[in-house]
Scaffold this motif. Structure first.
Motif, mmCIF file in Angstrom:
data_model
loop_
_atom_site.group_PDB
_atom_site.id
_atom_site.type_symbol
_atom_site.label_atom_id
_atom_site.label_comp_id
_atom_site.label_asym_id
_atom_site.label_seq_id
_atom_site.Cartn_x
_atom_site.Cartn_y
_atom_site.Cartn_z
ATOM 1 N N SER A 281 0.817 -1.208 0.000
ATOM 2 C CA SER A 281 0.000 0.000 0.000
ATOM 3 C C SER A 281 0.849 1.255 0.000
ATOM 4 O O SER A 281 0.344 2.344 -0.112
ATOM 5 C CB SER A 281 -0.897 0.006 1.227
ATOM 6 N N TYR B 33 6.068 0.223 16.976
ATOM 7 C CA TYR B 33 5.749 1.310 16.051
ATOM 8 C C TYR B 33 5.905 0.845 14.606
ATOM 9 O O TYR B 33 5.137 1.219 13.736
ATOM 10 C CB TYR B 33 6.641 2.530 16.314
ATOM 11 N N ARG C 2 5.408 -2.184 13.578
ATOM 12 C CA ARG C 2 4.229 -3.009 13.306
ATOM 13 C C ARG C 2 3.013 -2.148 13.062
ATOM 14 O O ARG C 2 2.262 -2.362 12.115
ATOM 15 C CB ARG C 2 3.940 -3.934 14.482
ATOM 16 N N HIS C 3 2.819 -1.158 13.912
ATOM 17 C CA HIS C 3 1.639 -0.305 13.762
ATOM 18 C C HIS C 3 1.679 0.461 12.447
ATOM 19 O O HIS C 3 0.641 0.766 11.870
ATOM 20 C CB HIS C 3 1.539 0.670 14.937
ATOM 21 N N SER C 4 2.882 0.751 11.975
ATOM 22 C CA SER C 4 2.986 1.505 10.732
ATOM 23 C C SER C 4 2.566 0.680 9.527
ATOM 24 O O SER C 4 2.188 1.232 8.497
ATOM 25 C CB SER C 4 4.418 2.002 10.532
ATOM 26 N N ILE C 5 2.630 -0.639 9.663
ATOM 27 C CA ILE C 5 2.137 -1.475 8.562
ATOM 28 C C ILE C 5 0.664 -1.157 8.333
ATOM 29 O O ILE C 5 0.201 -1.113 7.208
ATOM 30 C CB ILE C 5 2.296 -2.976 8.913
ATOM 31 N N TYR C 6 -0.037 -0.899 9.427
ATOM 32 C CA TYR C 6 -1.454 -0.557 9.319
ATOM 33 C C TYR C 6 -1.615 0.952 9.236
ATOM 34 O O TYR C 6 -2.257 1.562 10.081
ATOM 35 C CB TYR C 6 -2.217 -1.075 10.536
ATOM 36 N N SER C 7 -1.005 1.574 8.273
ATOM 37 C CA SER C 7 -1.123 3.027 8.169
ATOM 38 C C SER C 7 -0.778 3.436 6.758
ATOM 39 O O SER C 7 -0.451 2.606 5.924
ATOM 40 C CB SER C 7 -0.171 3.708 9.155
ATOM 41 N N ASN C 8 -0.848 4.740 6.518
ATOM 42 C CA ASN C 8 -0.523 5.213 5.175
ATOM 43 C C ASN C 8 0.982 5.356 4.982
ATOM 44 O O ASN C 8 1.442 5.809 3.952
ATOM 45 C CB ASN C 8 -1.220 6.544 4.900
ATOM 46 N N CYS C 9 1.740 5.017 6.003
ATOM 47 C CA CYS C 9 3.197 5.121 5.880
ATOM 48 C C CYS C 9 3.800 3.765 6.202
ATOM 49 O O CYS C 9 4.155 3.458 7.329
ATOM 50 C CB CYS C 9 3.719 6.189 6.838
ATOM 51 N N LEU D 245 -7.206 2.599 8.000
ATOM 52 C CA LEU D 245 -5.840 2.330 8.469
ATOM 53 C C LEU D 245 -4.818 2.745 7.428
ATOM 54 O O LEU D 245 -3.872 3.477 7.721
ATOM 55 C CB LEU D 245 -5.673 0.843 8.772
ATOM 56 N N ILE D 246 -5.026 2.275 6.185
ATOM 57 C CA ILE D 246 -3.983 2.530 5.188
ATOM 58 C C ILE D 246 -4.032 3.954 4.651
ATOM 59 O O ILE D 246 -3.213 4.308 3.815
ATOM 60 C CB ILE D 246 -4.064 1.537 4.007
ATOM 61 N N THR E 67 -4.280 6.684 6.868
ATOM 62 C CA THR E 67 -3.946 7.645 7.910
ATOM 63 C C THR E 67 -2.644 7.238 8.595
ATOM 64 O O THR E 67 -2.245 6.082 8.518
ATOM 65 C CB THR E 67 -5.060 7.696 8.976
#
Lengths: 576, 342, 446
Positions: A26, A84, A86-93, B284-285, B287
């Motif tokens: 993503s 952090y 791991r959590h970033s995998i679930y994010s736009n970054c 999630l993806i 933000t």
């Protein structure tokens, strides 16, 4: 190595052949959107390994994330760094593989293997394609964990599936790990594979293999490896890393003269051989272990002269470890301590293993007070003692008839959140009981019974001890604990054992009573649990009731169901 | 029309180019027929490349083809460069293939363009074609080749080309070539090989060498190596003094680990694509990490999803607020504000 | 008023335009009677020519027809008006919106020569009232683009739309927008903001707005109490309920809904019942279905399913799907199939178009492994022609609402969404999550 660029390119392309440059999950979805719409995405086998991202992916927010994680690692907050990531995998970054590797590297350095493998499993699942560094870290981890077979399986996967070649470092890690795990044969096979793959011969790899031969007392192997390397390198071995092992090979055959010639070849006036700290250490070790300690001392002096950090590093922690061992073997313990303490002058810092080594030597040679002094220096130097350190000191204190101090070391170990095993505890209990310190033994039993999985003999030991001391009440107390322990079964045999202990005062029936009582208590506890839940609700209710306006309750007509509530509320109010 | 209006001229065009207004400049050429001169084209091409706007780049290219300077090689090079920056090597290649008088720089531009766009393999192929055509590579060619190797993960090839540079073409390598090979190692993550390489350099490693290693150590997340390289860099060039790094860490041996696998059926069950899960996944993806997400659902959230979202809040490290048609659920750290009744 | 009019006519006094406007607006306010008198008034006004040449009378006639359900007559009058002012246009648009003729309204709006803030507000407010919140927001954006300054009525409508959609981003923007305007302390605006924040799950912000209000109405308190209650802050909800009365305000039905919801949330059965009795006894408020709903919820939550059923059986109105849903959900949690089956009969009594309870019932069977029961329910749904309302969830990203239905693959980022979900489900199972045996959305099988 490959003869032509065409060959190398062919090998590389073959590795990539099944792969298309697809956008990673993503991370780039915004930028790639247009492209995707323009050209229909090629159908890709979802199970094919992905190409790792190039260095250029590390930009913008993903670079910010990388820097943020590096800062966390520098602050030694590895847990947060991993979380952090791991959590970033679930994010736009989405983190890049580089950021993941940073965390994995730090986890490996601190031997946090379980965390490392968890994170690795996670990013694999998340489709973050690993690069060669990731693979190398995983090899190292499995080998450090003494799982050479798993490491080799992983290697096979890399060879079969990965879209890139292993690096020379891969082979250094694997061969060293295999040798350390006593798999010299497998290591030798792997060396042949390196040849076939077209890599240049690596003296470091030969060094590890020769070390393995020496460990197996196989001097023929040592010489064979050396000759092979020499031949491949065109007759001259300029890397000094193999010479120490070669010397050891000669010493093993009692060919002292040849060993010393070899020594001269490596470090003599006209030598062209390049000596790194590792190369020196190996030679140093060969000398000091083979009756040439004086020569070793001279070489060590020379190394120290040459040492010019940061540009040229001629000594490292290993050099000092060799010297400490050398002095100790000579019985020169004071000198050993002295050279150990000098380490800091040459910008080397001792680790737990070096401390343990010296403390061990001192303890074995009746120098407990010196060992304790060194133990005291550990915290000054920021080195954490481990289980081994404490057990050494504890054992020696018992030997020197200082049971209280021994117990104290045990206590410190537990306080430092280290995990002594059952054997260590048994040693302690045994030691204390032998000198008649039964109460202390019981205290430690109480302390450890919550932390350890006590087995039946450990229980029996303490019960027997207490019974011998006539403390039958406490025996029953232990029985009580044992009944609560889900890890052991209070079987017929144990029952009989306890009865036997109690029989001398005719109290053998009490066990049965205790067991019945226990059953009842367990049932009661269950009931209490329910009640506690009810009580929690009541207190919440009381809290709310105190907020209710009295007017609301005062003026109301008596209706069914509400009288009770009024009572509750006023009760709550008056009880405050 | 008022008579004061002076027809817009090439000066306006030049000004727009200088101000970085590519769109306006192109419009001026399009609507008012202002003709650009070589200088204007040069700055226009640079501008389009900088803006990474392929659309504008193509327009500018069109105008160029209609202009009198369409055979100017220097400008054609600029176009190749521009397309490279706009990430369209296909267009760059088309321009290159149509060039009548290519020189060695034209080839370099192509190889570099491929390398910059992560197409190192094509760059290396270009180099092969160049050699087949009998062109003599020069010292600069090899810098481009190393760049392509770095981009293609082609470590072995880099060393082969480095050898052939010396033996076949008699070019003695300069510091920049050694740095080129170092870049190949560094970018491909061969950090330890890079250290060995530096130790074997025929000259004493300079501050820039260590600086390069330091940055690659940082990229690949090896803090200790980064610090070591930094120290050497500062020792050689004290003007580059940087922050002292913090180190530390306790020794906690722990070798418990398990590699998990779940069976297909369980996975399918867990994969029920209920709308709330889709909305959460998209949230999630889209933000930054740890930001609270708010989901609105038109129906009651189902029990299975409720249970799943509870655990999700812990996994993703976020507060997830779900408003269903009855009440709110504030999910955080694996718990829900509704106390599991809704 | 009508009686006076008749008297007036009998007295031979010729009514003027003011009289007509007054009378017509009277008709508009009471459509039931207006239907009878309105047209005759129009006829009378027509005789005097007032309906076409007097814009005020004409507009009043339009309004009358629109509100009495004769929007097509209203249009005839509108078209017949010699002179139209913006009020006539706005009234006509409003008429269309109120009668659900959105397309006509928009068409007319676009024909309008000069749109003022009221025109926009009429349109936006109309959309909000019709529950078409996205369109309302879209038109608000248009309004911004057109450079028309919204008045507080517009803002209230837009905040209401935000509240419903849960677009916190836009809500925050509106709050900032309001802060710079004269009407920043308008109590209705603040009330809307409190409601919006609490419906976005941002109870902290709601409280801040509430506490900064210079004056508060019953609605302000109610918004706050309900906000706390639905967000799971039972103690605060009851605290505010108490505080409100200390400040001399009398709680109304909504306040009690808040208090009862709070009680059910905290599991305070006795207190809840107490409030309920108090509402009836002290405050003389007749409980509405939502109050009974709270009580059913209260009992269900405490596991007193029989009591809950008792409430349903004895309440003076038919249960709706919400009330039944509470109890069914409890049956599901506790695993009480027999009670769930007893609820079956009520299910058919409520709006047969609502499916959620059938699905719930089917899931209760499925969870217990009673696939026969689950199939029976599904068959019944089919027989009754119950359509599955598609579950629809939305999330706001950068002030844009993204909506999803189950199994949705229409989003541009579908691939990323699904791979993220796959990873999530893998991690879920590692964390000990066990997916339930649930009946998948029925339409998938059909």
């Amino acid at each position: 190595s490959f003869a032509t660029p065409e060959e190398a390119a062919a090998e590389r392309r073959q590795r990539k052949r099944r792969l298309r440059l697809e956008p990673p999950l993503s991370s780039l979805h915004r930028n790639q959107q247009q492209q995707q719409q323009q050209s229909p995405k090629p159908q890709i086998n979802p199970n094919a390994p992905k190409l790792p991202e190039p260095v250029s992916a590390l930009s913008g927010n993903r670079l910010n994330l990388h820097n943020r994680i590096l800062t966390l690692i520098r602050q030694n907050d590895l847990e947060e760094a991993a979380l952090y990531t791991r959590h970033s995998i679930y994010s736009n970054c989405r983190p890049t593989i580089f950021t993941v590797n940073a965390v994995l590297t730090a986890q490996l350095r601190q031997s946090k293997y379980s965390d490392l493998l968890t994170l690795h499993r996670f990013i694999t699942q998340a489709g973050v394609a690993p690069n060669i560094i990731t693979h190398n870290l995983i090899f190292q981890t499995y080998l450090d964990c003494r799982k050479p077979d798993t490491a080799m399986e992983h290697y096979k996967q890399l060879i079969n599936d990965a879209p890139f070649n292993p690096s020379p470092t891969t082979y250094r890690i694997l061969i060293k790990g295999l040798v350390d795990n006593n798999k010299l044969d497998r290591a030798m096979e792997l060396k042949e594979e390196i040849d076939v793959k077209g890599f240049a011969p690596d003296p470091v790899v030969y060094h590890y293999l020769m070390q393995g031969c020496i460990k197996n007392s196989d001097s023929d192997g040592v010489f064979k490896l050396f000759e092979e390397l020499k031949e491949k390198l065109g007759g001259v071995v300029e890397d000094g890393v193999v010479y120490g092992n070669l010397m050891k090979g000669y010493f093993m055959r009692e060919m002292e003269k040849e060993a010393m010639e070899c020594y001269d070849e490596a470090v003599g006036e006209s030598s062209k051989v390049k000596m790194s700290a590792v190369a020196y250490n190996s030679v140093l070790d060969a000398l000091s272990k083979n009756g040439k300690f004086d020569e070793a001392l001279r070489l060590f002096d020379r190394m120290i002269q040459e040492h010019n950090p940061p540009r040229h590093l001629a000594v490292n922690l290993g050099s000092f470890n060799v010297m400490v061992d050398g002095y100790c073997a000579q019985g020169r313990f004071k000198d050993a301590i002295e050279v150990f303490r000098k380490m800091g002058d040459y910008r080397c810092s001792p680790d737990t293993l070096s401390f343990n080594n010296l403390i061990d030597q001192l303890c074995k040679n009746g120098m407990l007070s010196e060992a304790e002094e060194l133990y005291g220096e550990m915290s000054e130097k920021g080195v954490n003692p481990d289980e081994f350190t404490y057990v050494l000191l504890m054992d020696t204190c018992f030997e020197e008839n200082r049971p209280d101090d021994a117990a104290e070391y045990f206590r410190k170990m537990v306080e430092a959140k280290l995990r002594p095993n059952l054997a260590v505890y048994n040693k302690l209990a045994d030691g204390l009981v032998k000198v008649g310190k039964i109460d202390e033994a019981k205290l430690f039993f109480d302390l450890m019974v919550k932390k350890l999985k006590m087995d039946i003999p450990s229980y029996q030991f303490i019960m027997k001890t207490l019974s011998d001391a006539g403390k039958l009440d406490e025996v029953l107390n232990v029985v009580d604990t044992m009944l609560d322990d889900d890890g052991v079964e209070f079987d017929e045999e144990v029952h009989e054992f306890v009865k036997g202990l109690l029989r001398k005062e005719g109290r053998e029936d009490e066990v049965g009573k205790l067991m019945e009582e226990k059953e009842r208590q367990k049932a009661e506890a269950k009931a209490k649990e329910l009640e506690a839940a009810e009580a929690a609700k009541r207190s919440a209710r009381a809290a709310v009731a105190s907020l209710l306006p009295s007017k609301l309750f005062g003026n109301k007509e008596p209706e069914t169901g509400s009288a009770e509530a009024t009572e509750n509320a006023s009760e709550a109010a008056s009880s405050e | 029309q008022t008579p004061e209006v002076v027809p817009r001229s090439i000066d306006d065009l030049r000004r727009l180019c200088q101000e970085g207004k590519a769109k306006e400049a192109l419009e001026l050429m399009d609507k008012e027929g202002v003709k650009a001169d070589a200088d204007c084209f040069r700055s226009l091409f640079e501008l389009c490349g900088r803006l990474k706007s392929l659309e504008d780049a193509k327009k500018a290219h069109d105008f160029f083809l209609q202009s009198t300077c369409r055979v100017n090689r220097e400008l054609i090079h600029k176009i190749i460069e521009m397309y490279g920056k706009c990430a369209s090597m296909t267009d760059a290649r088309r321009v290159f293939d149509h060039m009548l008088e290519k020189n060695i720089d034209s080839w370099h531009l192509m190889i570099n363009g491929y390398a910059d766009n992560g197409l190192g393999d094509d760059g290396l192929q270009m180099f092969e074609v160049m050699r087949e055509k009998g062109l003599q590579p020069n010292s600069e060619t090899f810098l481009a080749v190393f760049l392509a190797c770095a981009s293609a993960d082609a470590v072995e090839e880099a060393f082969i080309h480095f050898e052939s540079m010396k033996t076949e073409y008699g070019i003695s390598p300069g510091v920049e070539h050694y740095m080129g090979v170092l870049d190949v190692l560094g970018k491909c993550g061969h950090l330890y090989e890079a250290i060995d390489y530096i130790e074997k350099l025929p000259f004493e490693a300079t501050a820039p060498v260590w600086e390069a290693l330091k940055s690659y150590a940082r990229i690949h997340g090896d803090i200790d190596l980064e610090d070591h390289a930094e120290e050497l860099m500062v020792a050689l060039d004290p003007s580059k003094a940087a922050l002292a790094a913090m180190k530390g860490g306790g020794y906690v041996p722990d070798t418990r680990y398990v590699l998990h696998d779940i069976d297909q059926e369980a996975k399918e069950q867990a994969l029920l694509y209920h709308s709330e899960r889709l909305a959460i996944a998209y949230g999630l993806i889209s933000t930054p990490p740890r930001q609270t997400l708010r989901i609105i659902k038109n129906l009651r959230v189902c029990g299975d999803c409720h249970n799943a979202i509870k655990i999700m809040s812990k996994i993703v490290g976020r507060e997830l607020i779900v408003r269903d048609n009855k009440r709110f659920h504030h999910f955080k750290d694996g718990k829900c504000s509704c106390g599991d009744y809704w | 008023a009508l009686a006076h009019f008749i008297q007036m006519r009998q007295a031979g006094v010729e009514p003027n335009h003011v009289t007509f406007v007054t009378l017509l607006s009277g008709c508009a306010h009471f459509p039931a009677k207006g239907v009878l008198f309105g047209p005759s008034l129009h006829a009378y006004a027509r005789k005097l020519g007032l309906d076409t040449n007097n814009v005020m009378v004409g507009t009043a006639v339009i309004d009358m027809y629109a509100k009495c359900g004769g929007v097509d007559f209203a249009r005839l009058v509108f078209d017949g008006l010699d002179v139209k002012n913006s009020m006539s246009w706005n009234t006509m648009i409003d008429g269309y919106m109120k009668n659900g003729k959105v397309r006509d309204a928009v068409e007319l709006f676009e024909k309008m020569p000069k749109r003022d803030a009221v025109s926009w507000t009429v349109l936006i407010g109309g959309f909000v009232k019709k529950g078409q919140f996205e369109q309302a927001l879209e038109w608000f954006r248009e309004m911004q683009l057109a450079g028309v300054e919204p008045d507080y009525v517009t803002i209230i409508a837009v905040i209401a739309a935000c509240a419903d959609l849960g677009t916190l981003g836009l809500g925050l923007w509106l709050n900032c927008f309001v802060m710079k305007r004269d009407f920043k302390d308008n109590v209705r605006i603040s009330n809307s903001l409190v409601d919006m924040y609490s419906r976005c799950g941002c109870i902290g912000f709601a409280r801040q707005v509430f506490e900064n209000m210079p004056e508060r109405t019953l609605v302000s308190w109610n918004s706050m109490i309900v906000g706390f209650a639905v967000n799971g802050h039972a103690e605060e909800a009851l605290e505010f309920f108490n505080l409100m009365q200390k400040k001399g305000l009398k709680p109304d039905g909504v306040s009690f809904t808040g208090a009862l919801t709070a009680c059910s949330h905290a599991g305070l059965v006795d207190e809840g019942l107490h409030y309920f009795d108090n509402m009836k006894g002290v405050h003389r408020i007749t409980p509405r279905i939502e109050h009974y709903g709270c009580i059913v919820d209260l009992y269900s939550r405490a596991g007193r399913l029989e009591d809950a059923l008792g409430v349903i059986e004895n309440m003076p109105m038919k249960p709706n799907e919400v009330v039944l849903g509470s109890l069914l959900a409890a049956c599901r949690t506790i695993g009480n199939i027999s009670l769930a089956e007893r609820l079956m009969k009520y299910l058919s009594e409520v709006d047969p178009g609502v499916d959620s309870n059938y699905v719930l019932l089917a899931n209760i069977y499925a969870a217990a492994g009673r696939w026969d029961g689950a199939n029976k329910v599904r068959k019944k749904m089919k027989d009754l022609g119950v359509q599955k309302t598609p579950g629809c969830s939305s999330v706001e990203v950068d002030c844009n609402i993204h909506e999803f239905v189950a199994g949705d693959k229409s989003h541009v980022d579908t691939d990323c969404i699904y791979s993220t979900l796959e990873l999530l489900s893998f991690e879920l199972i590692l964390c000990g999550y066990v997916p339930e045996n649930i009946v998948r959305e029925p339409y998938k099988f059909d």
